[in-house]
Design an enzyme around this catalytic site. Structure first.
Site, PDB file in Angstrom:
ATOM      1  N   ASN A 127       0.819  -1.222   0.000  1.00 54.85           N
ATOM      2  CA  ASN A 127       0.000   0.000   0.000  1.00 54.85           C
ATOM      3  C   ASN A 127       0.848   1.266   0.000  1.00 54.85           C
ATOM      4  O   ASN A 127       0.323   2.376   0.056  1.00 54.85           O
ATOM      5  CB  ASN A 127      -1.009  -0.008   1.163  1.00 54.85           C
ATOM      6  N   GLU A 157      19.636 -17.342  12.774  1.00 61.02           N
ATOM      7  CA  GLU A 157      19.101 -17.643  14.110  1.00 61.02           C
ATOM      8  C   GLU A 157      17.659 -17.155  14.292  1.00 61.02           C
ATOM      9  O   GLU A 157      16.826 -17.850  14.864  1.00 61.02           O
ATOM     10  CB  GLU A 157      19.984 -17.017  15.200  1.00 61.02           C
TER      11      GLU A 157
END
Lengths: 143, 528
Positions: free
Chosen positions: B28, B256
């Site tokens: 948007n 991670e």
């Protein structure tokens, strides 16, 4: 603007106006994205999602993850309008609705079932918490 | 799309060719500060194509036929994940607020709502209106389709259950987070051994046995399995790849944060996931750990290389504040076992959890395996803290408490103090959280309030230990970052030696007011 008429449009505008009204009543929240994405969420749920509102923990269901958690009213609207049933912490299906219209009217209120962002384990049918920036789960998605 | 974890996850999803995954990008062009032009100009489609995704566009969020075509494309594409970029207008239909950041995080206002409803052809003053036909229409769409899909699947599952009752039972138990009978069979009891073994090595043995007993225990590492020792090494374990999705060893790559997020997703699907890394890198997945706790998911985080025990790799790789920061997360249980038998007990505890995440903190360096015929049983771990070694008469004058690698250090200090006729108690504290759940009687039995001479020893930040040692106690811990040197030298430099613990204990007893009616003073011979 959009006056395509028809039941699809009626459903989409219901999602939009429920979202606008709930945010207005709560005096806080995020209406804009729910209004924008209502047709997308509607199309996924109505035409594609392999999900049975009567049994929201059916293991082979698709997982709909609203990573734009601020647009939570999209999800609460769909849970209510499709009649998703509540499940208790023992994974037993209950007869009652997961989200009633009264719950939507209590959007963002203490002890309500419609917190500002979707919270896993607070509202049956919410597959994961997804309030946090960038948060996505590879286990999710529709398909 | 800007946040880094989405790139980590998308990269791995593309690599694993997860064709059941569809992301929808709400393009948007508005962020909270305004237009995305302030900070974002990359070509998202090209980025995802480079990740190996199928990318498609819907130029207008209101075009239902275009949306439908995009989702059909996604269902058709079987060899890669799909990104659908949808151009939308934030606050679509609001005459004054559409396409502005003002529509993001605040109510539209009553007048704007009225005007928007007029635009939609909606009754302007109706609120929470659900017109007739809406619920019914959805019932004939998702309702009917969902029911028939579920019923077909349940019928298929019924046949499966008749044919494979045991596997069907496994699936049921997995879905309900229940353990199988015999889940802990064959778990080792480690014999006393002064040289001992590293926490990570003890864990490797236990994990490999548990994984053979519990078929849905799966996981991997963020590119550190050879060091964290979390690889499942038995024959049928296998590796998870795009071609072998049933492999139980997952390879998250150096990602991670995505690993933590994926572990949460796996847990939501009810498999029992674990992920491993160095404790120093827990920072990288902290947001995901927090969400495990918030969602009450039984995710298993395994963190090795847990202190300055890392040695020569130096301060960049030596965690200091990490234990304190994990202990600060509500609902997360941290376990830092003292020796191999506490590691086994830690896993026993972990496997029984259904709704709580655990951080298992393990050493890189060998830890002596304590002689449990001489000291208390490792099963005390369940209570978070327990009396491991005590004064012969059960009436200590000083308490030494520690977690993990520092427990055996306290045992050594205890023996030296005993030789000096100082009556010390050693309390192993593998988990603050579990200890705090015990009733006050137990807590007071382990840490009697009358004994104020207390020392906590931990190769980590001091933060938080005061609540156990009190204002009269001492904390032997890290006040700075570590240093790069062989372990022994670091232990001396930072005071983690039996000599130093004894020295601090002696000073403390000299300055502490006598406890137990002054018995300490007469029994000790600690005159100046």
């Amino acid at each position: 603007m959009s006056e395509q008429g028809g039941l699809d449009q009626l459903c989409i505008n219901t999602i939009r106006t429920l979202s606008m009204d709930a945010v207005q009543k709560a005096k806080s929240g995020h209406p804009g994205t729910a209004m924008a994405m209502a047709p997308v969420v509607y199309t996924i749920w109505q035409r594609f999602l392999r999900f049975d509102p009567e049994d929201p923990i059916w293991p082979n269901r698709d997982r709909f993850v609203l990573s734009i958690g601020h647009a939570s009213m999209l999800l609460y609207s769909m849970l209510h309008l499709t009649g998703v049933r509540a499940v208790n912490p023992q994974y037993e299906r209950l007869g009652e609705l997961s989200v009633t219209l009264d719950d939507i009217k209590k959007f963002r209120q203490l002890d309500g079932k419609c917190p500002g962002h979707p919270e896993y384990r607070w509202t049956s049918g919410v597959e994961t918490l997804c309030a946090v920036r960038g948060r996505v789960h590879d286990g999710g998605g529709v398909g | 799309m800007m946040e880094g974890v989405s790139g980590e996850a998308a990269s791995l999803a593309g690599h694993l060719a997860l064709s059941n995954l569809c992301w929808i990008y709400d393009n948007n062009k508005i962020t909270i500060e305004g237009h995305t032009d302030w900070a974002f100009s990359e070509d998202v489609a090209s980025r995802f194509i480079a990740y190996g995704w199928n990318v498609t566009r819907v130029g207008d969020a209101n075009d239902l036929s275009m949306l439908e075509r995009a989702f059909k494309t996604f269902k058709r594409v079987q060899d890669r994940p799909t990104l659908i970029i949808v151009d939308s207008h934030i606050a679509y239909g609001a005459p004054n607020k559409q396409d502005t950041e003002a529509a993001h995080g605040e109510p539209l206002g009553e007048e704007e709502i009225r005007l928007t409803k007029r635009n939609y052809g909606w009754p302007e003053d109706a609120q929470f209106l659900i017109p007739d036909g809406v619920r019914e229409h959805l019932r004939t769409g998702i309702g009917a389709r969902g029911r028939s899909l579920r019923e077909a699947w349940m019928a298929r599952f019924g046949n499966y259950k008749d044919k494979y009752p045991e596997l069907a039972d496994h699936l049921y138990r997995m879905q309900h987070r229940q353990l199988l009978e015999g889940w802990d069979k064959g778990l080792p009891i480690f014999p006393a051994d002064p040289k001992g073994l590293a926490g990570r090595d003890a864990s490797a043995r236990v994990l490999n046995i548990l994984a053979q007993n519990v078929p849905w225990l799966i996981g991997g590492s963020a590119d550190l399995a050879p060091s964290t020792k979390t690889r499942l090494t038995f024959d049928e374990a296998g590796d998870l790849t795009a071609e072998s999705p049933a492999g139980r060893n997952m390879h998250f790559g150096v990602r991670e944060h995505a690993m933590g997020a994926i572990l949460n997703g796996l847990s939501l699907s009810k498999v029992r996931p674990y992920g491993s890394g160095f404790l120093i890198f827990s920072d990288y997945m902290r947001p995901a750990i927090r969400l495990s706790a918030l969602m009450e998911l039984p995710v298993i985080y395994i963190f090795t290389h847990d202190s300055i025990g890392v040695g020569e790799d130096g301060p960049t790789h030596q965690p200091v504040e990490h234990l304190a920061s994990l202990r600060a997360i509500p609902g997360l249980v941290t376990l830092r076992p003292a020796d191999a038998n506490e590691v086994a007990e830690a896993w026993r505890y972990i496997m029984r959890q259904r709704h709580e995440p655990v951080a298992l903190i393990l050493s890189r360096q060998p830890l002596p395996t304590l002689d449990r015929t001489k000291y208390a049983a490792a099963s005390g771990l369940d209570r978070g803290a327990y009396v491991l070694a005590d004064a012969a008469d059960g009436e200590p004058e000083i308490i030494l408490m520690a977690s993990g690698s520092e427990v055996s250090l306290c045992v050594q200090a205890h023996e030296r103090l005993a030789a000096e006729r100082v009556k010390a108690r050693v309390v192993s504290v593998p988990s603050w959280e579990l200890f705090e759940r015990q009733d006050p009687e137990y807590r007071d039995r382990v840490l009697p309030p009358a004994i104020t001479a207390r020392i906590a020893v931990e190769q980590a930040s001091t933060l938080g230990w005061h609540r156990f040692v009190g204002t009269a106690g001492e904390i032997i811990a890290m006040h700075t970052f570590g240093a790069s040197a062989p372990l022994k030298q670091l232990q001396s430099k930072f005071g983690f030696t039996p000599e130093h613990v004894v020295e601090v204990a002696t000073k403390l007893l000299r300055r502490s007011p006598p406890t137990h009616g002054g018995r300490r003073v007469k029994s000790k011979g600690l005159t100046d």
